[in-house]
Design a protein around this motif. Structure first.
Motif, mmCIF file in Angstrom:
data_model
loop_
_atom_site.group_PDB
_atom_site.id
_atom_site.type_symbol
_atom_site.label_atom_id
_atom_site.label_comp_id
_atom_site.label_asym_id
_atom_site.label_seq_id
_atom_site.Cartn_x
_atom_site.Cartn_y
_atom_site.Cartn_z
ATOM 1 N N SER A 49 0.971 -1.133 0.160
ATOM 2 C CA SER A 49 -0.082 0.028 -0.030
ATOM 3 C C SER A 49 0.961 1.095 -0.164
ATOM 4 O O SER A 49 1.958 1.277 0.748
ATOM 5 N N ALA A 50 0.466 2.189 -0.887
ATOM 6 C CA ALA A 50 1.488 3.582 -0.965
ATOM 7 C C ALA A 50 0.883 4.334 -0.043
ATOM 8 O O ALA A 50 1.565 5.177 0.839
ATOM 9 N N THR A 51 -0.489 4.762 -0.251
ATOM 10 C CA THR A 51 -1.093 5.851 0.360
ATOM 11 C C THR A 51 -2.194 5.388 1.617
ATOM 12 O O THR A 51 -2.668 6.240 2.162
ATOM 13 N N ARG A 76 3.499 -6.626 5.125
ATOM 14 C CA ARG A 76 3.311 -5.692 3.916
ATOM 15 C C ARG A 76 4.842 -6.155 3.137
ATOM 16 O O ARG A 76 5.641 -6.520 3.889
ATOM 17 N N VAL A 77 4.833 -5.706 2.158
ATOM 18 C CA VAL A 77 5.901 -6.174 1.257
ATOM 19 C C VAL A 77 6.746 -4.897 1.266
ATOM 20 O O VAL A 77 6.370 -3.735 1.662
ATOM 21 N N ARG A 78 8.025 -5.034 1.163
ATOM 22 C CA ARG A 78 9.226 -4.173 1.295
ATOM 23 C C ARG A 78 8.750 -2.871 0.414
ATOM 24 O O ARG A 78 8.757 -3.016 -0.961
ATOM 25 N N GLU A 79 9.140 -1.642 0.826
ATOM 26 C CA GLU A 79 9.111 -0.627 -0.128
ATOM 27 C C GLU A 79 10.356 -0.641 -1.107
ATOM 28 O O GLU A 79 11.448 -0.638 -0.436
ATOM 29 N N THR A 80 10.370 -0.369 -2.450
ATOM 30 C CA THR A 80 11.465 -0.395 -3.093
ATOM 31 C C THR A 80 11.407 0.862 -4.002
ATOM 32 O O THR A 80 12.515 1.000 -4.750
ATOM 33 N N ALA A 81 10.392 1.788 -3.831
ATOM 34 C CA ALA A 81 10.199 2.904 -4.771
ATOM 35 C C ALA A 81 11.497 3.834 -4.174
ATOM 36 O O ALA A 81 11.892 3.943 -3.071
ATOM 37 N N ALA A 88 8.250 13.042 -2.519
ATOM 38 C CA ALA A 88 7.456 14.155 -3.375
ATOM 39 C C ALA A 88 5.994 13.800 -3.071
ATOM 40 O O ALA A 88 5.104 14.814 -3.773
ATOM 41 N N ASN A 89 5.602 12.956 -2.416
ATOM 42 C CA ASN A 89 4.139 12.959 -2.136
ATOM 43 C C ASN A 89 3.880 12.509 -0.690
ATOM 44 O O ASN A 89 4.090 11.667 -0.074
ATOM 45 N N ALA A 90 3.218 13.587 -0.186
ATOM 46 C CA ALA A 90 3.043 13.918 1.238
ATOM 47 C C ALA A 90 2.312 12.486 1.941
ATOM 48 O O ALA A 90 2.524 11.961 2.851
ATOM 49 N N GLN A 91 1.177 11.799 1.038
ATOM 50 C CA GLN A 91 0.501 10.906 1.673
ATOM 51 C C GLN A 91 1.356 9.783 1.752
ATOM 52 O O GLN A 91 1.025 8.626 2.521
ATOM 53 N N TRP A 92 2.219 9.299 0.648
ATOM 54 C CA TRP A 92 2.744 8.118 0.463
ATOM 55 C C TRP A 92 3.984 8.314 1.809
ATOM 56 O O TRP A 92 4.146 7.183 2.342
ATOM 57 N N ARG A 93 4.540 9.377 2.042
ATOM 58 C CA ARG A 93 5.434 9.520 3.011
ATOM 59 C C ARG A 93 4.966 9.353 4.201
ATOM 60 O O ARG A 93 5.400 8.625 5.114
ATOM 61 N N ALA A 94 3.640 9.975 4.519
ATOM 62 C CA ALA A 94 3.093 9.614 5.824
ATOM 63 C C ALA A 94 2.742 8.385 6.113
ATOM 64 O O ALA A 94 2.800 7.869 7.212
ATOM 65 N N ASP A 207 -10.102 7.946 -5.301
ATOM 66 C CA ASP A 207 -10.131 9.516 -6.002
ATOM 67 C C ASP A 207 -8.751 9.988 -5.695
ATOM 68 O O ASP A 207 -8.692 11.101 -5.065
ATOM 69 N N ASN A 208 -7.682 9.405 -6.407
ATOM 70 C CA ASN A 208 -6.089 9.939 -6.038
ATOM 71 C C ASN A 208 -5.983 10.203 -4.664
ATOM 72 O O ASN A 208 -5.472 11.212 -4.304
ATOM 73 N N GLY A 209 -6.390 9.228 -3.785
ATOM 74 C CA GLY A 209 -6.073 9.315 -2.294
ATOM 75 C C GLY A 209 -6.907 10.179 -1.400
ATOM 76 O O GLY A 209 -6.449 10.325 -0.168
#
Length: 244
Positions: A49-51, A76-81, A88-94, A207-209
């Protein structure tokens, strides 16, 4: 994450009370008491899950699996991005920060599970690269025929309505066919499925997060986890009777 989240995702066998209301249908609890099995089936809910939408669906999938008598581990699977993409994406970061304590999926989780429920956001009609990268490590287990007759189900979320949800789920199921697993979709087996309109697996539109999964979406996720474990339990009971 809350302490309850940590308890529910750390060990097989945790059976916490869900914080989200998804009432059981009449007779479900009685059915669980009356049916006996040597030990609960092990269920691995493995997701990326990203956001946050797929993370929320994962919790309801897990609760459905628990309510069907499964011993559930959520990972969860490991984040590889690359870090710059996340920053650059506040929701992703949070979301990455808020879920850092959720255990990372391992091959041990996959091998131990009787039931595997896989979740991913849509990525151009396909699974995320993060989940695919983890699946790509399953070769040794596949070579040992470790997936034969394991039960699988899937869930997803997209930014826009439809947005590749069905093709993402079917791409997961294509992999399951190669593994020799048994696909158990939710189908139209619960009224919630007529509301979500997706018989292939649980899904939601963000709806785009901007919008979290609805109660109907969460119920569909509950149905997905519950049915996968119920069918797996019935298959296991049949094998015991047949001595297979």
């Amino acid at each position: 994450m809350t302490d309850e989240d940590l308890r529910r995702t750390t060990y097989y066998g945790d059976r916490p009370t869900s914080s989200q209301p998804r009432p059981e249908r009449a007779g479900e609890r009685a059915d669980r008491r009356s049916e006996s099995a040597p030990e609960p089936l092990k269920v691995a809910v493995i997701y990326y899950s990203a956001t946050g939408s797929v993370h929320e669906l994962a919790q309801s999938v897990a609760q459905g699996a628990r309510d069907a008598g499964g011993s559930v581990r959520v990972v969860r699977v490991r984040e590889t991005a690359p870090p710059e993409a996340i920053e650059a994406n506040a929701q992703w970061r949070a979301h990455l920060r808020d879920t850092h304590a959720v255990p990372i999926a391992s091959l041990g989780d996959v091998e131990a599970a009787d039931v595997l429920v896989l979740g991913s956001p849509t990525r151009f009609g396909h699974v995320s690269s993060q989940l695919q990268a983890f699946i790509d490590t399953w070769g040794p287990l596949w070579g040992d025929n470790a997936f034969a007759d394991k039960v699988f189900a899937a869930f997803t979320s997209s930014a826009t309505r439809h947005g590749g949800q069905e093709t993402t789920l079917m791409s997961i199921y294509t992999t399951v066919c190669h593994l020799g697993g048994i696909i158990v979709p939710p189908g139209y087996t619960d009224p919630a499925q007529f509301a979500t309109g997706n018989p292939y697996g649980a899904s939601s539109t963000s709806d785009n997060g901007q919008r979290p999964p609805t109660e109907e979406d969460l119920r569909g996720a509950w149905v997905t986890g519950h049915r996968a474990v119920r069918v797996a339990r019935e298959l296991a009971a049949g094998r015991r009777v047949l001595g297979a």
